[in-house]
Scaffold this motif. Structure first.
Motif, mmCIF file in Angstrom:
data_model
loop_
_atom_site.group_PDB
_atom_site.id
_atom_site.type_symbol
_atom_site.label_atom_id
_atom_site.label_comp_id
_atom_site.label_asym_id
_atom_site.label_seq_id
_atom_site.Cartn_x
_atom_site.Cartn_y
_atom_site.Cartn_z
ATOM 1 N N TYR A 156 0.832 -1.205 0.000
ATOM 2 C CA TYR A 156 0.000 0.000 0.000
ATOM 3 C C TYR A 156 0.863 1.249 0.000
ATOM 4 N N GLY A 172 -3.133 2.333 -4.356
ATOM 5 C CA GLY A 172 -2.682 1.788 -3.092
ATOM 6 C C GLY A 172 -3.843 1.360 -2.226
ATOM 7 N N LYS A 173 -4.810 2.229 -2.156
ATOM 8 C CA LYS A 173 -5.974 1.905 -1.334
ATOM 9 C C LYS A 173 -6.690 0.673 -1.873
ATOM 10 N N PHE A 176 -4.925 -2.396 -0.946
ATOM 11 C CA PHE A 176 -5.091 -2.744 0.465
ATOM 12 C C PHE A 176 -6.469 -3.337 0.724
ATOM 13 N N TRP A 244 -6.512 -5.616 -8.223
ATOM 14 C CA TRP A 244 -5.637 -4.576 -7.694
ATOM 15 C C TRP A 244 -4.279 -4.582 -8.350
ATOM 16 N N LEU E 429 -8.826 4.240 5.371
ATOM 17 C CA LEU E 429 -7.868 4.616 4.334
ATOM 18 C C LEU E 429 -8.440 5.690 3.418
#
Lengths: 674, 177, 100, 479, 529
Positions: A156, A172-173, A176, A244, E429
């Motif tokens: 992340y 990145g999110k 994650f 992802w 996040l």
């Protein structure tokens, strides 16, 4: 005696601590050097320990070190125990070895970052290495999970390294969160195992499960393993959680090489390998693993065929190769899967670093449509990239050939004919798209000049290459600087030679890796159970098997070469064919180009509805409306009641007397009429 | 029976006069009618062998208290009830409200009557238990009043004192301290 | 002889008339008179009960009641006067500044 | 001391003498002379307190109609506390509003005499006379500010309804006398316990009428209607006095009559009182919510508190009886202090008793605000205050008598009541004062009285043992 | 004496502060330091308790007992066991941080602010160390008062509504508990002849199942509101959002734990039969709360509100663990209480710093803060990860254990609860990204200061604790294990009986028979009249 094992993850961790706290004040050479140094030392220690391990008898190849008791609660006793067995030994060497190379490579690649950012990058990278090492060293599920989530965190952080760029932060999110979905399943899997076996030690579970017959049908055990596998699909980017990984290419390229190609994404494969005994007791799950693996391999291969971003092609290729590995795991060929993991680490890291060198040279350009003809200007890059491509295409005697071939052989040998066919097709596709990439990037004519420095500033701001404008004039490009070249060359050598540790018996090899790994996939003393779990070729003769294997080797080599040939035909000889096909098969092309619209599908079916329901339904509707409405409603009712009741107090004394009188009459009435 | 005839006449007088008291718009008439009612009650007390009470009733009640009322009525010089200007403001204050009062009063009578009807012993004659002469003796009354009721008697003095102070405090005009 | 219940019924009727008077009349003085009627009704009960029980307590209590009635009348009338001074009215419904 | 007859009434005598003395002092004082008349009252009350303490545990009986037992003495002492606090709070108020001090103190003291008499009387007739003594004084006190029409209006409403309800009460006495042949509680009790259970409707009617009389005095629903008007109309300090003293005296008599003489008919009155208690708690708190005048709000609050006290009466066990005593004490001190606080804030031309007058009080009168807050929290039943212990005690009694529903209802209504107490706190602490006119500085004596009350409140809240034990001991002697 | 000291120290400090004249605010600095010193001394006292605590014992330690209201068997009865010990320490730990956090944010009426914080600390510690139900209730209710003032005076614009709502909501729940407490005491007197509010004596009381149900519900409601459990949670967002930073820290850090603590200490062990019956339902609410809180948090535009809803979600895990009533579940629950105290306290702390700087808490007002305040960002990231349940940080251990315990009890709940793990990552996040990542878009954010030394002093301990609790959880788990086992055994003993009794017809057999099956319980079953 103080064990050396904890040092392996602790050294990178120390690097992280130093770089994250003092990084800003250290010159780049020190912070980068330190980060690389700890990795190299870690590699050396690993190598030493693996050498020690190899000195032991095959059945006793096990080094453990319990550091302290982590969690104790009731019958749950979790120690932080590190364990080196043949499987983790392989992983250790891959991680620390390739990790060291990539650290070194990065010192050059990231050189344009300012001091603080540079140190931050290396601190993350070191932290990643530490967690990855914890992951492979951990002897129990939760410790493994610490590493598992830890690498996810670092992933992340590193994907979003250029945090100013929204797409990077988003990616990145996304990484994650998608990983979290897998982790959720993984957690449930752990709980299920604990509920069944009362332990979360991998070996403890294996020992207990080995005493049981393989589960017939889909029972609790299958459910548990399936949950673990779902966890693996998150980490290792398999259907349905692969989405992802392509986005993760927003991170710096060395990160893609290390995390999203060589190490982290293979954690799922490793996890299944680590639990080979467990998984082999749940044939249903194994089938699912194999099918998912094959399907992912094929799907990613098809998408890879049409992508134009150099890193995305490699990303889909990674997904595809991971699919191979799961296919291997699923058919019970754990050794083959790990073998492929190991060879893949070399050539894919090599390819990513090569692409990084290209991007570096082109100041952030990633679109292969804007490349071409770089062969002459970037010779080191070209040759190493080419070697990597040949390796992945499965051309003998390079690394990829042996591992991929073993997988295909085992698939067929376990009578998964359909999966084998898919594997072959994917193999063909792999060769094709890889060489499409090679040809479009390095061959032909330059389709794009390196951007001017000013342009570069704007274009590649997020990549931090902006200060690199010195040699960018006149189309003259710089090949990889020494640190990068070193990594490329070493990895290229690896891509050639890494497979040689596993040359099968069929062609006179010793298949040393297979033998080396074997103890990790069985339980000492319960080997028979493990053996019985593998529906192998027990009935057939050794010779017949080897014959089949040889035939298949030839066949798959041919397929690989065919793929290269097709790529050559289309993208070198007849460039127009590609465009024509794209036109005539427009729907499919669009579908592939848009990655089967999976992201959009997830968005439409999960993300958007959940957001909308949460906002309008739950928050504004249920929470503010109904629940708080009820709470405030009570207040309102009391208030309204108050307003009504106080009206009874008219101020008229006669009304007051009336109230009194009514009270009297009612009370007497109650007494008399009750 | 003359005795019962007397009772009924006196009762009728008391009830009738009382009913007229509250049926009057003019307070002056009300006070006077109340005196009639009290006189009738005094008569009833005599039939109950309580001549001393009857006398006190006439002197204290009809004499003193009612005169006080008359004084106030005349002092305030407000013989007629005000026009019903407030009557329009609130439904609870409308004439219907007065009706509720009557209904409640009737209900109260009904309840009490029903309760009394359920008690058999009350049907026996009022003079059943005791000696009429014994309780009509003023001496006896005085003895009991100043022995058994001595404390209450003293307490009443405080009560009267309070009433006195209170009336003075309330009736004094503003400004005179 | 007249039964006790007759006296009690008369007393009850008087009491009810008195209590109804509080509602019927819109004159503070008449309302005070109504209260006096109620007290007298009770007195009748006391005397009747006293006669019935054959004790003098009933009669003695009536003296106290009369005293109380006098005291109440004194204070009540003083209040009426004070009220009248402020508002020039004896209508109870005029005095509703305190409510709700 | 003297003869037993006299011993029992010494506390009352002390107060009566003080009242007479203050009347005399007023009569003989010069035009502009200032006499510490309140001091006379305090001396008298102190005498009453001392004599009560001396009479403790002796269960002296006077004239056959006064029972100076511990129960009565506890209430007497509570009344002494009420009286002392009232006098302390009154001093600045009288001066400010030019109220005739002599008459005022005399009336206060006379009404305390009536209250004490009511609390210790063991004869229905004496209770009636006592009731009238205290009522008449309080009517007059309510209207003591003759320049204030509201006060007179409130007083008249109070008076008229009071007279109305005393008639009912008297009627009840008549029926009791008729059935039992006596007005003495001991005789009544003896007769009733010999009776078969509730065969006689006359007894029920007697009980009902008596109940009305008491319920009126403690402003229980639906006999409460006078309360808000009278409390709002009266000067704050008088309101404090009557909301506590009258209630305490009435409850003492109520408990004495219903828990001793009418005990055998508990099955008949308990449900009625339970319903009344429930209605009282609900109405008091619910209507209190909408009030904007602080006195009126506290009037409704004191109605609700009457409801809580009734719960103790319904429970009718030892805990309940002791709880009533403790609650009375706690409530008296607290409520009086709250009204005292309001009184202290008033100005000559302005009562300053609207909620908005309290905005930002924290800034102008920090100490007063803090003390008022403690009062309000105690009224709301929050620890560590007397109010909490009181509520706990009362509901403890209800629970042990099996009246869970009353306890729960009481608890819930007390939560609602906290809402309106908090509104005052919100005003004082969390709102800014809109208008420029800040309430005047408050008198030192008043502040001292307030501080004294607060100390008592906290003492009762933190270390209630002593007083609880005394309360528990008080009930053992008579019931 | 230690326990008395631990709660009287802050109280004494508060009282002493009240006598310092500070009408013109001249002594603000001195008062701040004095309050901080007092809270640090109190913290030291709690640490001494911990240091001298015997980890091996399941019994209450440092017991102090003085008769208070003997007529009712009410004692001043204090003691800590493994469950309360660390909550006391947590209270001591968070109070200085809360004081420090408002060093500059609170500039009006500093004296009163400090007094209320210290009084609050006293009451909270009192709640955790009381072994007498009456005493417990006194502290429980008394705690409301300072909190009410803290929210109402020093809060944000909607503070009054929030303060009143907080107070009334909480009281409404707790008064029913008071009735139940009274009922218990009365039952004790029925059974033994004397009232008692002694928790340990009441544990031994045999209560008829029917009564247990009512009493349990009364207790559970009080605690559910405090936790807050869905759907009793709506006071929380208001209170959290409107409270000043210090208030939010304490509210989230300690106050909410009083609810879950109450469940473990009182509701479950006092009424084991009812607890076992209702546990699935409570767990259901908890699980709904986990998902619901997370989903609602996800769409909040206000940072404080987001964190508030995240608390609803996280506390759901605690309740789930408690309902599981096995060692892992309960230990995890207690651990999660501590962890949540640290991480949510930290979140509010940092959000408070931002709102002090910018006077807004809207996420959309921020963005790209990492460019201007990297250190604060790093601290926030650590706390965020802790809150998300990253392994090797504090949140993980608690979540892991509660979910493990929950799974061993009833896997279905955990399947749903686990979604919270995913969603927490989503909302935390997202917030992190929107506030800290990207370019600085709002010019007002360009000149924001990074952490100041004072702020370091508040952030560092929290971050350090987050890591220590994640890496070395045994330090915290060890003291609580014996006590947790004791509670679990108590409740489980009945559960197994119920399970046996209900084997033939799962729901048809009332628990009454189940209790009757316990030999000791067949006699002296107290029924309320």
């Amino acid at each position: 005696m103080i064990s050396l094992i904890p040092l392996i993850p602790l050294l990178p961790f120390a690097g992280f601590v130093v770089n994250s706290t003092l990084g800003k004040r250290l010159p780049k050479s020190v912070s980068g050097g330190l980060a690389s140094l700890v990795m190299v030392v870690s590699f050396l220690i690993s190598a030493y320990l693996v050498w020690q391990l190899s000195q032991l008898a095959p059945d006793e190849r096990l080094l453990t070190n319990t550091i302290y008791r982590w969690i104790a609660s009731g019958e749950l006793r979790l120690d932080v125990t590190f364990l080196i067995d043949p499987l983790s030994a392989v992983m250790l060497l891959v991680i620390t070895g390739i990790g060291s190379l990539i650290h070194i490579y990065s010192t050059a690649y990231m050189h344009d970052e300012v001091d603080g950012e540079f140190a931050r990058y290396f601190s993350y990278l070191n932290l990643f290495a530490a967690f990855m090492l914890v992951l492979v060293l951990g002897s129990s599920f939760p410790v493994l999970f610490v590493g598992w989530e830890g690498v996810g965190l670092c992933s992340y952080l590193l994907i979003g390294f250029w945090f100013k760029k929204k797409s990077a932060a988003d990616a990145g999110k996304k990484a994650f969160v998608v990983n979290r979905i897998g982790d959720y399943a993984f957690l449930l899997g752990m709980f299920a195992l604990f509920a069944m076996f009362g332990t979360l030690e991998v070996r403890g579970v294996a020992e207990k499960v080995a005493a049981m017959p393989p589960e017939a049908g889909f029972g609790l055990l299958s459910l548990a393993t399936l949950l673990l596998f779902i966890g693996a699909t998150g980490k290792s980017a398999q259907i349905p959680l692969y989405v992802w990984l392509p986005d993760a290419m927003e991170g710096p390229t060395p990160v893609s090489a290390l995390i999203h190609a060589a190490t982290m994404v293979t954690a799922g494969v490793y996890m299944i390998g680590r639990n080979a005994v467990l998984f082999s007791h749940t044939p249903d799950t194994m089938t699912i693993v194999a099918v998912i693996g094959a399907a992912t391999a094929l799907m990613a291969g098809t998408i890879g065929l049409v992508q134009n971003d150099i890193k995305r092609v490699l990303a889909y290729s990674t997904v595809s190769q991971l699919g191979y590995m799961f296919l291997a795991m699923g058919v019970g060929a754990f050794g083959a899967g790990i073998f492929h993991l190991y060879t893949h680490a070399f050539f894919k890291a090599c390819l990513f670093l090569g692409s990084g060198a290209v991007i570096h040279a082109l100041h952030g350009e990633q679109d292969i449509r804007n490349m071409g003809g770089l062969r002459k200007e970037l010779p080191i890059t070209y040759w190493t990239f080419l070697i990597g491509s040949i390796a992945i295409a499965g051309v003998p005697p390079l690394a990829g050939f042996f591992s991929k071939d073993e997988i295909l052989f085992e698939t067929l040998a376990h009578s998964h004919t359909v999966l084998w066919v898919i594997g072959i097709i994917t193999s063909f596709l792999t060769a094709t798209y890889m060489f499409r990439l090679v040809f479009l990037t390095f061959h032909g004519e330059r389709r794009h000049d390196a951007p001017a420095p000013a342009d570069a500033h704007g274009h590649a701001a997020g990549h931090g290459h902006d200060a690199h404008g010195h040699g960018a004039h006149g189309g003259h490009l710089h090949d990889a600087p020494p640190a990068m070249a070193l990594a490329l060359i070493v990895l290229a050598i690896g891509s050639v030679a890494a497979g040689w540790v596993g040359i099968p018996h069929a062609i006179g090899g010793s298949n040393g890796l297979h033998a080396w790994l074997e103890p990790s996939f069985t339980v000492a003393g319960a080997a028979t159970a493990g053996e019985a779990a593998e529906p192998g070729l027990a009935g057939e003769s050794e010779a017949a098997t080897e014959g089949l294997e040889r035939t298949l080797m030839v066949f798959s080599s041919v397929v690989g070469l065919l793929g290269i040939a097709v790529a050559f035909g289309i993208w070198i000889k007849r460039r127009d064919i590609a465009a024509a096909w794209a036109r005539s098969l427009a729907p499919i092309h669009t579908l592939l180009l848009n990655k089967y619209y999976v992201d959009e599908l997830y968005d439409a079916t999960v993300v958007t509805p959940v957001q909308a329901v949460s906002r309008e339904g739950l928050w504004r509707g249920v929470d503010v409306g109904i629940i708080d409405g009820a709470v405030n409603g009570v207040a309102t009712i009391v208030d309204a009641g108050s307003m009504v009741l106080r009206r009874l107090q008219t101020g008229s004394v006669r009304a007051y007397a009336g109230s009194l009188f009514i009270g009297v009459v009612l009370m007497l009435g109650y007494y008399l009429w009750r | 029976m003359p005795e019962s005839l007397l009772f009924y006449v006196l009762s009728g007088l008391a009830v009738g006069a009382s009913a007229l008291v509250i049926g009057q718009r003019n307070p002056m008439y009300s006070v006077l009618l109340l005196i009639v009612s009290f006189a009738a009650l005094a008569g009833l007390y005599i039939t109950l062998d309580a001549p001393f009470v009857a006398v006190a009733q006439m002197i204290i009640y009809a004499g003193a208290i009612m005169v006080l009322f008359l004084f106030v009525v005349m002092l305030l010089n407000a013989p007629q009830e005000d026009a019903a200007e407030w009557d329009r403001t609130h439904p609870l204050r409308r004439p219907g409200f007065a009706r509720i009062g009557i209904v409640l009063a009737v209900l109260l009578v009904a309840e009490l009557g029903w309760a009394l009807a359920k008690v058999v012993s009350l049907g026996s004659p009022v003079g059943g238990r005791g000696d009429g002469a014994a309780i009509s003796s003023v001496r006896e009354m005085g003895r009991v009043l100043f022995t058994q009721y001595s404390f209450a008697f003293e307490a009443t003095s405080v009560l009267i004192l309070v009433a006195m102070v209170g009336a003075v405090v309330l009736a004094r005009r503003e400004g005179d301290v | 002889m007249i039964p006790l219940s007759h006296y009690l019924v008369v007393s009850a009727i008087l009491f009810a008339i008195g209590s109804a008077g509080v509602f019927l009349r819109k004159n503070l003085i008449t309302i005070l008179l109504s209260v006096e009627i109620m007290l007298n009704a009770v007195n009748l009960s006391f005397v009747a009960f006293g006669r019935f029980n054959g004790t003098v307590d009933g009669q003695i209590i009536t003296f106290f009641v009369m005293t109380v009635a006098a005291a109440e009348a004194a204070v009540g009338l003083a209040l009426v006067i004070a009220l009248f001074r402020g508002r020039e009215s004896l209508n109870p419904d005029a005095f509703t500044s305190l409510k709700w | 001391m003297f003869s037993p007859d006299l011993d029992a009434i010494v506390p009352m005598l002390c107060v009566t003498l003080a009242a007479l003395a203050s009347m005399g002092a007023e009569a003989f004082r010069g035009k502009q002379e200032r006499l510490p008349i309140g001091g006379l009252g305090i001396v008298g009350l102190a005498g009453a307190a001392v004599s009560s303490v001396l009479l403790w545990n002796r269960s002296t009986s006077g004239f056959g109609v006064i029972q100076a037992d511990n129960f009565g003495l506890f209430v007497t002492l509570t009344l002494v506390a009420v009286g002392v606090l009232t006098i302390l709070f009154s001093a600045p108020v009288l001066e400010r509003n030019s109220i005739p001090a002599g008459e005022y103190y005399a009336l206060v003291l006379f009404s305390i005499v009536g209250m004490m008499m009511m609390a210790t009387a063991s004869d229905l007739l004496v209770i009636f006379v006592a009731l009238e003594i205290l009522s008449l004084s309080v009517y007059v006190l309510t209207a003591i500010r003759r320049d204030n029409q509201a006060g007179i209006e409130g007083a008249f409403k109070y008076f008229l309804l009071g007279a109305f309800s005393s008639a009912f009460f008297l009627y009840g006495i008549a029926f009791t006398y008729g059935v039992t042949g006596s007005t003495k509680l001991s005789a009544v009790g003896a007769y009733l316990s010999a009776q078969a259970l509730s065969s006689n409707p006359m007894i029920l009617i007697a009980m009902g009428f008596l109940l009305v009389g008491f319920a009126f005095k403690i402003s229980a629903v639906p006999f409460h209607m006078w309360t808000p008007d009278a409390y709002e109309g009266a000067p704050a300090v008088v309101t404090g006095f009557m909301s506590t003293g009258v209630k305490a005296a009435a409850f003492a008599a109520f408990a004495r009559v219903f828990l001793s003489a009418f005990e055998p008919f508990k099955a008949d009155w308990a449900p009625v009182i339970a319903v009344i208690a429930a209605l009282t708690m609900i109405l008091g708190t619910v209507v209190g919510v909408a009030q904007t005048n602080l006195k009126r709000m506290l009037a409704y609050s004191s109605i609700a508190h009457g409801g809580y006290l009734l719960v103790g009466l319904v429970a009718a066990n030892d805990v309940g009886k002791a709880a009533i005593l403790f609650y009375l004490l706690a409530y008296s001190v607290t409520n009086l202090a709250a009204f005292g606080g309001i009184a202290l804030l008033g100005a000559r031309d302005r009562a300053n008793d609207e909620l908005r007058d309290y905005a930002g009080l924290w800034h102008s009168h920090p100490a007063l605000a803090a003390l008022m807050t403690v009062c309000l929290l105690s009224l709301g039943g929050l620890p560590p205050t007397a109010g909490f212990i009181g509520k706990w005690y009362i509901f403890s009694a209800a629970v042990s008598a099996g009246y869970y529903w009353l306890a729960i209802l009481g608890m819930l209504t007390s939560v609602v009541s906290v809402f309106f107490y908090l509104r005052v706190v919100v005003m004082m602490y969390m709102s800014e004062r809109g208008t420029a006119d800040v309430p005047p500085r408050v008198a030192g004596l008043g502040m001292a009285a307030l501080a004294l009350s607060i100390i008592a409140i906290v003492y009762l809240g933190v270390l209630p043992t002593q007083v609880l034990n005394v309360a528990a001991a008080s009930i053992s002697t008579i019931f | 004496m230690l326990l008395t000291l631990s709660w009287t120290l802050p109280l004494a400090g508060a009282i002493l502060l009240a006598f310092i004249g500070n009408a013109d605010g001249r002594r603000n600095a001195m008062i701040r330091w004095a309050a901080l010193a007092v809270s640090l001394v109190a913290f030291a006292a709690t640490l001494v308790i911990w240091a001298r605590f015997d980890n091996a014992s399941a019994e209450f330690q440092f017991v102090e007992r003085v008769p208070w209201i003997p007529a009712f068997g009410i004692d001043y009865y204090l003691g800590v066991d493994g469950i309360s010990l660390l909550l006391v320490v947590l209270t001591g730990f968070l109070t200085p941080i809360a004081l420090l956090s408002s060093w500059e944010g609170v500039d009006k009426k500093v004296k009163e602010f400090s007094i209320f914080i210290l009084a609050l600390e006293a009451a909270m510690i009192g709640v955790f160390v009381s072994l007498d139900l009456f005493l417990f209730y006194v502290f429980w209710d008394a705690m409301l008062i300072p909190m009410y003032f803290l929210i109402g005076i020093w809060g944000y614009d909607q503070r009054i509504y929030a303060a009143v709502k907080f107070m009334l909501y909480t009281m409404a729940g707790s008064v029913l508990m008071l009735v139940a407490i009274l009922g218990l005491a009365w039952m004790h007197s029925e059974a033994t002849g004397s009232y008692s509010f002694d928790l340990l004596k009441l544990y031994t009381l045999q209560i008829a199942p029917d009564t247990q149900r009512w009493f349990f519900l009364a207790f559970a409601l009080a605690f559910a509101i405090k936790v807050p459990l869905f759907p009793f949670h709506t006071w929380l967002p208001d209170a959290h959002v409107q409270a000043p930073t210090a208030g939010s820290i304490i509210l989230a850090g300690v106050l909410l734990k009083m609810g879950t603590y109450g469940l473990v200490r009182f509701a479950f062990p006092l009424f084991p039969v009812a607890a076992n019956e209702f546990a699935p339902w409570i767990a259901l609410l908890a699980v709904i709360g986990i998902v619901y809180g997370a989903l609602v948090a996800m769409v909040q535009p206000d940072m404080k509100k987001l964190v508030a809803y995240s608390s609803v979600s996280h506390l759901g895990f605690v309740v789930l663990g408690i309902c599981a009533m096995n060692v892992q579940g309960v230990q995890g629950a207690v651990y999660q209480m501590l962890a949540h105290g640290i991480s949510t306290g930290g979140l509010f702390l940092i959000v408070g710093m931002l709102s002090d700087r910018r006077h807004t808490r809207l996420i959309s007002e921020f963005g790209g803060l990492r460019n201007v305040m990297p250190r604060l960002t790093a601290a926030f990231l650590i706390i965020t990860l802790a809150s998300v349940g990253m392994p090797a940080l504090n949140g993980f251990v608690g979540e892991f254990l509660t979910m493990l315990g929950g799974y061993l009890w009833n896997p279905r709940f955990v399947v749903v609860a686990g979604l919270g793990v995913i969603l927490s990552a989503v909302y935390m996040l997202s917030m992190f990204q929107k506030v800290y990542l990207g370019e600085v878009t709002n010019p007002k954010n360009e000149k924001l200061q990074d952490l100041q030394p004072r702020e370091w002093a508040t952030v560092l301990p929290l971050c350090a604790m987050a890591i220590v609790m994640g890496v070395l959880p045994s330090i915290f788990l060890a003291p609580m294990e014996p006590s947790v086992k004791k509670v679990v055994q108590r409740v489980q003993a009945v559960r197994t009986v119920v399970a046996q009794a209900t084997v033939p017809a799962v729901r048809a057999v009332p628990a009454a028979q189940a209790v009757a099956a316990v030999p000791a319980a067949s006699h002296q079953v107290a029924e309320p009249r």
